[in-house]
Design a protein around this motif. Structure first.
Motif, PDB file in Angstrom:
ATOM      1  N   GLY A  11      -6.483   7.867  -5.800  1.00 29.98           N
ATOM      2  CA  GLY A  11      -5.304   7.186  -4.521  1.00 29.98           C
ATOM      3  C   GLY A  11      -5.348   8.612  -3.156  1.00 29.98           C
ATOM      4  N   HIS A  12      -4.479   7.604  -2.111  1.00 27.52           N
ATOM      5  CA  HIS A  12      -4.150   7.843  -1.021  1.00 27.52           C
ATOM      6  C   HIS A  12      -3.189   9.416  -0.668  1.00 27.52           C
ATOM      7  N   ALA A  33       0.789  -1.282  -0.046  1.00 30.62           N
ATOM      8  CA  ALA A  33      -0.323   0.193   0.084  1.00 30.62           C
ATOM      9  C   ALA A  33       0.837   1.062   0.024  1.00 30.62           C
ATOM     10  N   ILE A  34       2.099   0.925   0.665  1.00 31.34           N
ATOM     11  CA  ILE A  34       2.619   2.644   0.816  1.00 31.34           C
ATOM     12  C   ILE A  34       3.801   2.097  -0.636  1.00 31.34           C
ATOM     13  N   SER A  35       5.010   1.042  -0.381  1.00 27.61           N
ATOM     14  CA  SER A  35       5.668   1.284  -1.035  1.00 27.61           C
ATOM     15  C   SER A  35       5.716   0.735  -2.501  1.00 27.61           C
ATOM     16  N   ARG A  36       4.336   0.590  -3.006  1.00 28.81           N
ATOM     17  CA  ARG A  36       3.584   0.472  -4.389  1.00 28.81           C
ATOM     18  C   ARG A  36       1.870   0.423  -4.955  1.00 28.81           C
ATOM     19  N   PRO A  37       1.515   1.137  -4.216  1.00 27.12           N
ATOM     20  CA  PRO A  37       0.292   1.712  -4.120  1.00 27.12           C
ATOM     21  C   PRO A  37      -0.923   1.313  -5.768  1.00 27.12           C
ATOM     22  N   PHE A  38      -1.737   0.178  -5.167  1.00 25.02           N
ATOM     23  CA  PHE A  38      -2.881  -0.394  -6.000  1.00 25.02           C
ATOM     24  C   PHE A  38      -4.004   0.191  -6.415  1.00 25.02           C
ATOM     25  N   CYS A  39      -4.144   1.703  -5.982  1.00 22.23           N
ATOM     26  CA  CYS A  39      -5.294   2.812  -5.748  1.00 22.23           C
ATOM     27  C   CYS A  39      -6.472   2.205  -6.541  1.00 22.23           C
ATOM     28  N   ALA A  40      -5.676   2.969  -7.953  1.00 21.40           N
ATOM     29  CA  ALA A  40      -6.484   2.766  -9.397  1.00 21.40           C
ATOM     30  C   ALA A  40      -7.404   1.599  -9.513  1.00 21.40           C
ATOM     31  N   GLU A  41      -6.472   0.158  -8.788  1.00 19.95           N
ATOM     32  CA  GLU A  41      -7.119  -1.022  -9.161  1.00 19.95           C
ATOM     33  C   GLU A  41      -8.757  -1.366  -7.780  1.00 19.95           C
ATOM     34  N   CYS A  42      -8.391  -0.104  -6.753  1.00 17.45           N
ATOM     35  CA  CYS A  42      -9.135  -0.398  -5.654  1.00 17.45           C
ATOM     36  C   CYS A  42     -11.096  -0.053  -5.650  1.00 17.45           C
TER      37      CYS A  42
END
Ligand code: SAM
Length: 323
Positions: free
Chosen positions: A306-307, A248-257
């Motif tokens: 995204g966060h 979640a921090i080093s490689r966020p995946f927000c777009a796929e959330c």
């Protein structure tokens, strides 16, 4: 019919209560404040939320908390969700302390699988980290869950520097030898971890854990999806399970959330990383399904891209948000 949204939402995490029998140092304060019982959603209200969510495409539901197995009659909630909602996957995240005695009933009621949080295999360290937890009870619970078919069993681990960062290889061996799926979850700047400074002091990125594991194991990327979640998985030669990383921090995946959350008091949260939510409880209590629908439509429309954790941490505790 529900309004169209750009986001495809399929997954709902429902916190069924804010009580927990552990107080993990990065999750819960030593003396947490609890909501009065009347503020917590009833089973009927939870079922109603899930039914509305399913109109918006939700087919997978996870019960969480607090500790969901502390909620009285939780098995009945599982039955109700199975009877009244059309779900592909009904799962539960637990600390495992009560799993040994409840696994069979949960399975019989229609639960598909469990995720169990486990941050150490050393009894004394486990006790310190959870402020009092009994490791043995959790390990028996995990074995029991596997034996009754609450599978695939996933084990969730948060590695923290100076706390349990020496245990990653041992946890991999423990889980993968038994055919479980181990997921290393990066510590997130949420609630207690921010307040007590652990987040700044103890964060360990997934890259570092992978590098450490690579000294002992050959990690081979696994392409098969595992529950449609955000983890990237690897196989380890010679062991039946899998290891995954939630970055979640080093490689966020927000777009796929693809998920939404409902807190124990009935707040619909579009994103773990923001403290804003839409209260559902009053609408549920006056039987106003349209208002609940409107809330879902707004939450999906308003899901942030995204966060912004590097600027603004989440104040709400993970124990309220359900992880
Ligand atoms: N009581 C259940 C349990 O122990 O799994 C469910 C609730 S707990 C809040 C859900 C998950 O959130 C646990 O796996 C825990 O490790 C994780 N968690 C709590 N605080 C976290 C943080 N700051 N960063 C990452 N994960 C966190």
């Amino acid at each position: 019919m529900p309004a169209r949204s750009r986001r495809k939402i399929e997954y709902l995490r429902v916190s069924v209560g804010d009580r927990c029998d552990l107080r993990c140092i990065y999750c819960r304060s030593a003396s947490p404040e609890l909501h009065p019982k009347g503020e917590i959603l009833s089973f009927e209200e939870i079922v109603e939320v899930v039914r509305v969510a399913s109109e918006f495409g939700v087919r997978r539901v996870r019960l969480t908390g607090g500790e969901p197995l502390l909620r009285r009659d939780i098995v009945r909630l599982v039955e109700l969700l199975r009877e009244r909602c059309d779900l592909q996957d009904l799962s539960l995240t637990t600390n495992g302390t009560r799993l040994a005695r409840m696994a069979r009933e949960l399975k019989r009621a229609g639960l598909d699988r469990v995720n169990v949080s486990l941050d150490s295999l050393k009894p004394e360290r486990f006790r310190a980290l959870t402020r009092g937890g009994d490791l043995k009870a959790v390990l028996v619970g995990i074995e029991r869950a596997a034996a009754v078919g609450l599978t695939p069993v996933k084990v969730n681990t948060v590695i923290m520097r100076g706390v349990n960062d020496d245990e990653a290889p041992e946890l991999v061996r423990f889980a993968l030898e038994r055919g479980f799926i181990l997921r290393f979850i990066e510590l997130m700047p949420v609630g207690e971890a921010v307040r007590n400074g652990l987040w700044r002091r103890a964060f360990v990125g997934a890259g570092e854990i992978r590098a450490l594991l690579s000294r002992e194991f050959l990690l081979v990327p696994d392409t098969g999806a595992e529950g449609g979640g955000p983890a990237r998985y690897f196989r380890v030669e010679g062991l039946p399970g899998k290891v995954g990383f939630i970055t979640a921090i080093s490689r966020p995946f927000c777009a796929e959330c693809n998920r939404l959350r409902v807190t124990a008091t009935g707040e619909l949260r579009p994103c773990l990383a923001f403290d804003s939510g839409i209260p559902l409880r009053e609408a549920l209590r006056r039987g106003d399904r349209d208002a609940v629908r409107e809330a879902f439509a707004a939450a999906i429309e308003g899901k942030p891209p995204g966060h912004r954790w590097h600027e603004v941490p989440t104040r709400t505790g993970m124990d309220e948000l359900g992880g």
